[in-house]
Scaffold this motif. Sequence first.
Motif, PDB file in Angstrom:
ATOM      1  N   UNK A  52       0.833  -1.209   0.000  1.00  0.00           N
ATOM      2  CA  UNK A  52       0.000   0.000   0.000  1.00  0.00           C
ATOM      3  C   UNK A  52       0.863   1.253   0.000  1.00  0.00           C
ATOM      4  N   UNK A  53       0.247   2.333  -0.446  1.00  0.00           N
ATOM      5  CA  UNK A  53       0.795   3.677  -0.310  1.00  0.00           C
ATOM      6  C   UNK A  53      -0.154   4.443   0.600  1.00  0.00           C
ATOM      7  N   UNK A  54       0.414   5.326   1.436  1.00  0.00           N
ATOM      8  CA  UNK A  54      -0.388   6.071   2.405  1.00  0.00           C
ATOM      9  C   UNK A  54      -0.076   7.560   2.317  1.00  0.00           C
ATOM     10  N   UNK A  55      -1.132   8.381   2.388  1.00  0.00           N
ATOM     11  CA  UNK A  55      -0.989   9.826   2.404  1.00  0.00           C
ATOM     12  C   UNK A  55      -1.927  10.380   3.475  1.00  0.00           C
ATOM     13  N   UNK A  56      -1.391  11.270   4.300  1.00  0.00           N
ATOM     14  CA  UNK A  56      -2.219  11.939   5.307  1.00  0.00           C
ATOM     15  C   UNK A  56      -1.885  13.420   5.275  1.00  0.00           C
ATOM     16  N   UNK A  57      -2.614  14.207   6.051  1.00  0.00           N
ATOM     17  CA  UNK A  57      -2.318  15.624   6.167  1.00  0.00           C
ATOM     18  C   UNK A  57      -0.973  15.887   6.815  1.00  0.00           C
ATOM     19  N   UNK A  58      -0.385  14.860   7.418  1.00  0.00           N
ATOM     20  CA  UNK A  58       0.920  14.988   8.075  1.00  0.00           C
ATOM     21  C   UNK A  58       2.065  14.523   7.182  1.00  0.00           C
ATOM     22  N   UNK A  59       1.751  13.940   6.041  1.00  0.00           N
ATOM     23  CA  UNK A  59       2.782  13.471   5.123  1.00  0.00           C
ATOM     24  C   UNK A  59       2.495  12.059   4.653  1.00  0.00           C
ATOM     25  N   UNK A  60       3.554  11.342   4.358  1.00  0.00           N
ATOM     26  CA  UNK A  60       3.466   9.962   3.885  1.00  0.00           C
ATOM     27  C   UNK A  60       4.408   9.098   4.719  1.00  0.00           C
ATOM     28  N   UNK A  61       4.364   7.806   4.504  1.00  0.00           N
ATOM     29  CA  UNK A  61       5.282   6.923   5.221  1.00  0.00           C
ATOM     30  C   UNK A  61       6.694   7.091   4.660  1.00  0.00           C
ATOM     31  N   UNK A  62       7.691   6.724   5.442  1.00  0.00           N
ATOM     32  CA  UNK A  62       9.099   6.848   5.045  1.00  0.00           C
ATOM     33  C   UNK A  62       9.347   6.146   3.717  1.00  0.00           C
ATOM     34  N   UNK A  63       8.855   4.900   3.583  1.00  0.00           N
ATOM     35  CA  UNK A  63       8.941   4.183   2.316  1.00  0.00           C
ATOM     36  C   UNK A  63       7.689   4.514   1.513  1.00  0.00           C
ATOM     37  N   UNK A  64       7.846   4.735   0.219  1.00  0.00           N
ATOM     38  CA  UNK A  64       6.686   5.052  -0.617  1.00  0.00           C
ATOM     39  C   UNK A  64       5.694   3.899  -0.669  1.00  0.00           C
ATOM     40  N   UNK A  65       6.216   2.663  -0.675  1.00  0.00           N
ATOM     41  CA  UNK A  65       5.372   1.469  -0.741  1.00  0.00           C
ATOM     42  C   UNK A  65       5.645   0.622   0.495  1.00  0.00           C
ATOM     43  N   UNK A  66       4.582   0.253   1.207  1.00  0.00           N
ATOM     44  CA  UNK A  66       4.695  -0.534   2.440  1.00  0.00           C
ATOM     45  C   UNK A  66       4.048  -1.897   2.219  1.00  0.00           C
ATOM     46  N   UNK A  67       4.782  -2.970   2.512  1.00  0.00           N
ATOM     47  CA  UNK A  67       4.188  -4.309   2.472  1.00  0.00           C
ATOM     48  C   UNK A  67       3.353  -4.460   3.737  1.00  0.00           C
ATOM     49  N   UNK A  68       2.040  -4.651   3.566  1.00  0.00           N
ATOM     50  CA  UNK A  68       1.130  -4.721   4.709  1.00  0.00           C
ATOM     51  C   UNK A  68       0.631  -6.136   4.988  1.00  0.00           C
ATOM     52  N   UNK A  69       0.886  -7.060   4.053  1.00  0.00           N
ATOM     53  CA  UNK A  69       0.559  -8.465   4.287  1.00  0.00           C
ATOM     54  C   UNK A  69       1.439  -9.325   3.395  1.00  0.00           C
TER      55      UNK A  69
END
Length: 155
Positions: free
Chosen positions: A87-104
């Motif tokens: 997954x990729x995540x975006x919030x009002x505070x930014x994004x995760x350190x890695x652009x793509x996160x393995x979630x499962x």
Amino acid sequence: MGRNQGWCFFITAVVVATLLPAPTKAGRLELKNEISGVSGVRKAKLAVKCWSNEDDLGWEMLKPMQSRIWKFTTMNMWPFQKTEFRCQFRSGFGTTREDVVTVFSVQSGFRRECGGDECIWVAKRDGFYQRRIVSDEGDHKEFIDVLKSKWVRKW
């Protein structure tokens, strides 16, 4: 002689099939938005884009205290251990350190971190967490949240 070889092959196949782990299992992935303490709802929203080896689940917008659950069948037999969601995540505070996160992933080390075939990820104001099951007693589960990435501004 041919008939005996056929029986030996059949018996061997049955024994091997009995000893192999189950090739498929039910998997569950949950993403939660627990961002709170923010003045504007826009900043607290979480945009999520997820996909697997076979499916693109597209973008979703999670408001505060909303969650999204996916249930799926995993292939869990070597050499076919391949079910993986990213997954990729975006919030009002930014994004995760890695652009793509393995979630499962069906890889055993990853599943151990999640607590089995159920992975829960939580967005909070200070970062992105993996919620680990530490105790599962019937209807009562206990969790701990492990920070995986602080929010980072990349734009």
